[in-house]
Design a protein around this motif. Structure first.
Motif, PDB file in Angstrom:
ATOM      1  N   ALA A   1       0.837  -1.204   0.000  1.00 30.56           N
ATOM      2  CA  ALA A   1       0.000   0.000   0.000  1.00 30.56           C
ATOM      3  C   ALA A   1       0.876   1.261   0.000  1.00 30.56           C
ATOM      4  N   GLU A   2       2.016   1.188   0.675  1.00 34.14           N
ATOM      5  CA  GLU A   2       2.919   2.359   0.668  1.00 34.14           C
ATOM      6  C   GLU A   2       3.437   2.627  -0.744  1.00 34.14           C
ATOM      7  N   ILE A   3       3.711   1.544  -1.457  1.00 33.79           N
ATOM      8  CA  ILE A   3       4.204   1.696  -2.832  1.00 33.79           C
ATOM      9  C   ILE A   3       3.128   2.355  -3.696  1.00 33.79           C
ATOM     10  N   VAL A   4       1.911   1.851  -3.579  1.00 32.26           N
ATOM     11  CA  VAL A   4       0.801   2.394  -4.371  1.00 32.26           C
ATOM     12  C   VAL A   4       0.619   3.882  -4.044  1.00 32.26           C
ATOM     13  N   ALA A   5       0.655   4.196  -2.754  1.00 35.57           N
ATOM     14  CA  ALA A   5       0.452   5.594  -2.347  1.00 35.57           C
ATOM     15  C   ALA A   5       1.562   6.485  -2.901  1.00 35.57           C
ATOM     16  N   ALA A   6       2.788   5.974  -2.900  1.00 30.75           N
ATOM     17  CA  ALA A   6       3.910   6.791  -3.399  1.00 30.75           C
ATOM     18  C   ALA A   6       3.752   7.072  -4.888  1.00 30.75           C
ATOM     19  N   VAL A   7       3.271   6.078  -5.637  1.00 28.43           N
ATOM     20  CA  VAL A   7       3.056   6.294  -7.077  1.00 28.43           C
ATOM     21  C   VAL A   7       1.947   7.328  -7.268  1.00 28.43           C
ATOM     22  N   ARG A   8       0.853   7.146  -6.546  1.00 26.15           N
ATOM     23  CA  ARG A   8      -0.284   8.072  -6.691  1.00 26.15           C
ATOM     24  C   ARG A   8       0.108   9.508  -6.305  1.00 26.15           C
ATOM     25  N   ALA A   9       1.028   9.618  -5.348  1.00 24.27           N
ATOM     26  CA  ALA A   9       1.439  10.961  -4.907  1.00 24.27           C
ATOM     27  C   ALA A   9       2.517  11.545  -5.819  1.00 24.27           C
ATOM     28  N   GLY A  10       2.886  10.779  -6.828  1.00 23.85           N
ATOM     29  CA  GLY A  10       3.910  11.273  -7.754  1.00 23.85           C
ATOM     30  C   GLY A  10       5.320  11.204  -7.185  1.00 23.85           C
ATOM     31  N   GLU A  11       5.485  10.431  -6.112  1.00 29.93           N
ATOM     32  CA  GLU A  11       6.822  10.341  -5.495  1.00 29.93           C
ATOM     33  C   GLU A  11       7.634   9.168  -6.045  1.00 29.93           C
ATOM     34  N   LEU A  12       6.961   8.282  -6.718  1.00 28.53           N
ATOM     35  CA  LEU A  12       7.636   7.094  -7.264  1.00 28.53           C
ATOM     36  C   LEU A  12       7.087   6.838  -8.659  1.00 28.53           C
ATOM     37  N   ASP A  13       8.001   6.645  -9.600  1.00 26.22           N
ATOM     38  CA  ASP A  13       7.576   6.394 -10.969  1.00 26.22           C
ATOM     39  C   ASP A  13       6.990   4.980 -11.078  1.00 26.22           C
ATOM     40  N   GLU A  14       5.872   4.854 -11.738  1.00 32.50           N
ATOM     41  CA  GLU A  14       5.235   3.529 -11.840  1.00 32.50           C
ATOM     42  C   GLU A  14       6.136   2.524 -12.563  1.00 32.50           C
ATOM     43  N   SER A  15       7.010   3.038 -13.423  1.00 27.21           N
ATOM     44  CA  SER A  15       7.898   2.122 -14.152  1.00 27.21           C
ATOM     45  C   SER A  15       8.817   1.364 -13.179  1.00 27.21           C
ATOM     46  N   VAL A  16       9.091   1.962 -12.025  1.00 28.98           N
ATOM     47  CA  VAL A  16       9.925   1.281 -11.026  1.00 28.98           C
ATOM     48  C   VAL A  16       9.175   0.056 -10.487  1.00 28.98           C
ATOM     49  N   VAL A  17       7.888   0.215 -10.277  1.00 26.27           N
ATOM     50  CA  VAL A  17       7.065  -0.915  -9.809  1.00 26.27           C
ATOM     51  C   VAL A  17       6.998  -1.975 -10.912  1.00 26.27           C
ATOM     52  N   ASP A  18       6.846  -1.519 -12.147  1.00 26.71           N
ATOM     53  CA  ASP A  18       6.789  -2.464 -13.278  1.00 26.71           C
ATOM     54  C   ASP A  18       8.069  -3.299 -13.352  1.00 26.71           C
ATOM     55  N   THR A  19       9.188  -2.616 -13.167  1.00 25.18           N
ATOM     56  CA  THR A  19      10.472  -3.326 -13.260  1.00 25.18           C
ATOM     57  C   THR A  19      10.563  -4.417 -12.197  1.00 25.18           C
ATOM     58  N   ALA A  20      10.254  -4.055 -10.960  1.00 21.14           N
ATOM     59  CA  ALA A  20      10.352  -5.034  -9.872  1.00 21.14           C
ATOM     60  C   ALA A  20       9.341  -6.156 -10.066  1.00 21.14           C
ATOM     61  N   ALA A  21       8.100  -5.802 -10.401  1.00 21.11           N
ATOM     62  CA  ALA A  21       7.069  -6.827 -10.604  1.00 21.11           C
ATOM     63  C   ALA A  21       7.456  -7.733 -11.774  1.00 21.11           C
ATOM     64  N   GLY A  22       8.047  -7.121 -12.799  1.00 24.95           N
ATOM     65  CA  GLY A  22       8.503  -7.907 -13.956  1.00 24.95           C
ATOM     66  C   GLY A  22       9.568  -8.906 -13.559  1.00 24.95           C
ATOM     67  N   ARG A  23      10.442  -8.494 -12.672  1.00 24.67           N
ATOM     68  CA  ARG A  23      11.507  -9.417 -12.236  1.00 24.67           C
ATOM     69  C   ARG A  23      10.914 -10.550 -11.390  1.00 24.67           C
ATOM     70  N   VAL A  24       9.909 -10.228 -10.598  1.00 23.39           N
ATOM     71  CA  VAL A  24       9.256 -11.300  -9.823  1.00 23.39           C
ATOM     72  C   VAL A  24       8.592 -12.281 -10.798  1.00 23.39           C
ATOM     73  N   ALA A  25       7.890 -11.733 -11.788  1.00 28.44           N
ATOM     74  CA  ALA A  25       7.204 -12.613 -12.761  1.00 28.44           C
ATOM     75  C   ALA A  25       8.214 -13.495 -13.490  1.00 28.44           C
ATOM     76  N   GLU A  26       9.362 -12.933 -13.811  1.00 29.61           N
ATOM     77  CA  GLU A  26      10.401 -13.692 -14.516  1.00 29.61           C
ATOM     78  C   GLU A  26      10.968 -14.797 -13.614  1.00 29.61           C
ATOM     79  N   LEU A  27      11.179 -14.471 -12.352  1.00 29.82           N
ATOM     80  CA  LEU A  27      11.674 -15.479 -11.403  1.00 29.82           C
ATOM     81  C   LEU A  27      10.661 -16.616 -11.289  1.00 29.82           C
ATOM     82  N   VAL A  28       9.401 -16.253 -11.177  1.00 30.12           N
ATOM     83  CA  VAL A  28       8.351 -17.270 -11.053  1.00 30.12           C
ATOM     84  C   VAL A  28       8.343 -18.151 -12.304  1.00 30.12           C
TER      85      VAL A  28
END
Ligand code: BGC
Length: 745
Positions: A258-285
């Motif tokens: 939820a903190e990650i989502v809030a940071a993206v919504r507040a413009g403090e974190l670029d959504e592409s950063v979340v995409d990158t990490a989630a992509g790496r999890v998907a690749e590991l899986v």
């Protein structure tokens, strides 16, 4: 942010779903989200610790039985790449059979001090040994479709305050000692995951260190896997994600998602950063799912591999008058609780529930076919044992040879805290004195995860066997070694000091006020003892065999990959056996601070009695490099290198020398550059020399005089320009420097 990846599987996912992929579902699994299934990650490193139910991290609830191979302290001592790869394969087979996608290991942190409570989980005080053997384990494991988690990245060299302490390390030791092994494993094996450590490095949490996780790991070393947190290592989840920490473990019950989502919504974190990490999890899986299979493994065969590894881990430190091996009909008694109740692994997250457990006493009785007498001599729970000791001493006097089992009790060595000394328990030492007085023919057999001080008795006993923690088959492996069924071939991957006070980190290990200052710099392990010429009990690389080896005809030749050292090794004794041929490099006339010698390569060779063979050890050019802080890169210094070849870091049997061409180091020139630096620059050097030669002033005259050139070489040019009579135009020089700097890029 480097290595931005987008994964088609993420296309249909909401921000919330992507964020939720980046933390665990519980202690050991990732979340199943839309098309991405859940996978299990579990300890590690020397066995599969899969908890049945009621997961609780440090193992209070039991885990299913799996093979307990020797912990890293033993595996390292084998110096055997091929064997460790097989251990890795066996670990992979077990993990796969238990539906584990990632096994949390190996641990390759440097043993900075003998006091680190977790030294039993680490391979060596030397980065080459840690890197080469760590690579073998990763290679074997991942060949089975199971991912490794190389840990703990980085500089987790103490347990005290491990979740907050800052390891304060200068750039060269950080690169050359503490990161070097990780670099090798990452570059060679691409572990599926790297586990970031709890601690800070130079003030920054490893989990939030973009320099560590992005610049070094991904950009410099080319890591393309996933970074997982150590369990609970994340302090600020949003900062960690931005710094390259992909997967947070264990679950935080959705709080940090939820903190990650809030940071993206507040413009403090670029959504592409979340995409990158989630992509790496998907690749590991994806990789884990592709590797999954329910093929069962052969428990007996794995027990056999565990025994083979244990046998190769044992280091015979001393064996005067060939007390060992024993004849099966020799008159022998066994003394010491650890002889019947072995310590075979350390405490904490790596604790495996073994499929079987051999003990030395039973194995000795089985092997000799005799009811070998036994006395416990002491307890391992710290209770008084005067009577036990008296019984043992009486028994000692009755035998031809005493096998005295001593060691560090389990409650003194564990993940989570460090030792405060390296002494064997006082009751055991008192017993030893009495036993030796009753029977000088006493063989000491040790069980310990970190080194213990031996200098109090080493000269009073004829033989010492370093039995480390050897896993579930350690007891039978020790028995076989004592009776010569196997021939010891383990070698020390860490120095055994005469006293704790001699050890490199003695003055500041543990640190204060949240900072551990690594003031010994590059001088870790044997590098320290050699540089300071300190006597040690047993040197790095030491270990005896029941046979002997001779070395001859060493040569060193430069080739495309580095240097090939060749040496002829002959088994000159009467038994077949294995030798660990060690090659140490040194460069006497170096312009940088260096240890007297560093291990540059090794090879374990098996030779039957009488056999002679040419052994080749490849020394990679990059393993001769030092970290050049002026350019932020690895540099091989040119010069005449000495390669000392032998059986330990203090037992050289042959040497070879070869000239190696260096890399050109062009540090940027400016007014503060010295004459020496300027003259070494291929562009600016000749021009400045010409200017000086053409000038009539005193400075030019001095530079022309070789007897003072050396002194002049250390003067910054701007200072020289001020000297009376020196005719140097600094403006012109600045232009020249700009051109020279631009030309070298
Ligand atoms: C340890 C790791 C381990 C993890 C999961 C941590 O406390 O430092 O080595 O893999 O727990 O059990």
């Amino acid at each position: 942010m480097s290595n931005t990846q987008t994964d088609p599987i993420l296309d249909g996912l909401s921000l919330e779903q992507k964020a939720s992929l980046t933390s665990g579902a519980d202690f050991w699994t990732t979340k199943a989200v839309s098309g991405v299934p859940s996978i299990m990650l579990t300890d590690g490193p020397h066995g599969v610790r899969k908890q049945e139910e009621g997961s609780d991290h440090l193992g209070l609830s039991g885990s299913i039985p799996t093979t307990c191979f020797p912990p890293a302290v033993g595996l390292g001592s084998t110096f055997d790449v091929e064997l460790l790869e097989r251990v890795g394969v066996a670990l992979g087979e077990e993990a796969r059979a238990e539906s584990v996608g990632v096994l949390l290991g190996p641990g390759i942190n440097i043993k900075r001090s003998p006091l680190c409570g977790r030294n039993f989980e680490y391979i060596s005080e030397d980065p080459l040994v840690s890197g080469v053997l760590g690579s073998a384990l990763v290679r074997g494991l991942q060949s089975q479709g199971v991912g490794a988690s190389l840990k703990h990245f980085a500089a987790n060299n103490q347990e005290a305050d491990r979740m907050r302490v800052s390891a304060d390390i200068d750039e060269r030791p950080l690169r050359e000692i503490y990161l070097r092994g990780f670099q090798r494993v990452v570059e060679q094996e691409q572990p599926w995951t790297v586990m970031c450590s709890y601690n800070k490095i130079n003030g920054v949490y490893a989990s939030q260190d973009s320099w560590l996780l992005n610049t070094v790991l991904r950009d410099d070393w080319g890591f393309d896997g996933l970074v997982v947190s150590d369990w609970g290592a994340v302090s600020d989840r949003v900062a960690a994600l931005a710094a390259g920490l992909d997967l947070e473990m264990p679950s935080t019950n959705g709080r940090t998602d939820a903190e990650i989502v809030a940071a993206v919504r507040a413009g403090e974190l670029d959504e592409s950063v979340v995409d990158t990490a989630a992509g790496r999890v998907a690749e590991l899986v994806r990789k884990a799912v592709a590797g999954a299979s329910d093929t069962p493994y052969d428990r007996d065969a794995h027990h056999g591999i565990a025994r083979e590894a244990a046998a190769a881990s044992i280091v015979l430190l001393k064996n005067d008058d060939a007390v060992l091996p024993l004849a099966t009909d020799a008159s022998v008694v066994v003394i010491g609780e650890l002889g019947q109740n072995a310590r075979y692994q350390g405490a904490g997250s790596s604790q495996v529930n073994p499929t079987r457990l051999d003990n030395a006493l039973d194995s000795i009785r089985e092997l000799t076919g005799a009811e070998v007498p036994f006395a416990a001599g002491y307890t391992t729970d710290g209770t008084d044992s005067v009577e036990l000791a008296q019984e043992a001493v009486a028994l000692a006097a009755t035998a031809g040879t005493v096998l005295l089992f001593l060691g560090v009790p389990a409650d003194q060595e564990s993940e989570g805290f460090d030792r405060t000394d390296i002494e064997l328990p006082a009751t055991q030492l008192t017993l030893l004195d009495a036993v030796v007085a009753a029977n000088p023919r006493t063989v000491v057999v040790l069980s310990n995860g970190g080194v213990v001080r031996l200098s109090g008795f080493a000269d009073r006993v004829p033989a010492i066997v370093e039995g480390w923690l050897l896993g579930q088959a350690g007891g039978s492996a020790v028995a076989q070694m004592l009776y010569g069924v196997t021939n010891p071939s383990g070698r020390l991957t860490e120095t055994i000091p005469v006293r704790l006070q001699d050890s490199p980190a003695f003055l500041d290990f543990g640190g204060e006020n949240g900072h551990a200052r690594y003031s010994e710099g590059l001088f870790v392990g044997y590098r320290w003892y050699d540089a300071r010429d300190i006597a040690v009990s047993y040197a790095f690389g030491h270990g005896l065999s029941y046979t002997t080896f001779a070395y001859s005809d060493a040569t060193a030749t430069v080739d495309a990959d580095g240097v090939t050292v060749r040496v002829t090794v002959t088994n000159t004794g009467a038994r077949d056996g294995a030798e660990v041929v060690q090659v140490y490099s040194s460069l006497a006339a170096s312009s940088v601070v260096r240890a007297p010698r560093s291990l540059a390569g090794f090879s374990k060779v098996f030779l039957v009695a009488g056999e002679s063979r040419e052994v080749q050890v490849t020394v990679r050019r990059e393993d001769l490099a030092y970290w050049e802080t002026r350019i932020g890169g690895w540099v091989v210094e040119g010069g005449e290198y000495l390669f000392e070849v032998g059986a330990s870091s203090r037992d050289f049997r042959a040497t070879a020398q070869v000239a190696i061409e260096g890399d050109l180091v062009l540090s940027p020139l400016n007014a503060e550059s010295t004459m020496g630096e300027i003259l070494a620059n291929p562009i600016a050097g000749p021009i400045v020399m010409q200017t000086l030669a053409g000038a009539s002033g005193e400075g030019a005259g001095l530079m022309a005089d070789p007897s003072v050139f050396k002194m002049m070489a250390s003067i910054p040019i701007a200072r020289l320009a001020m000297f009376p009579g020196v005719d140097i135009d600094m403006e012109q020089l600045d232009q020249l420097f700009a051109a020279a700097n631009a030309a070298q890029g």
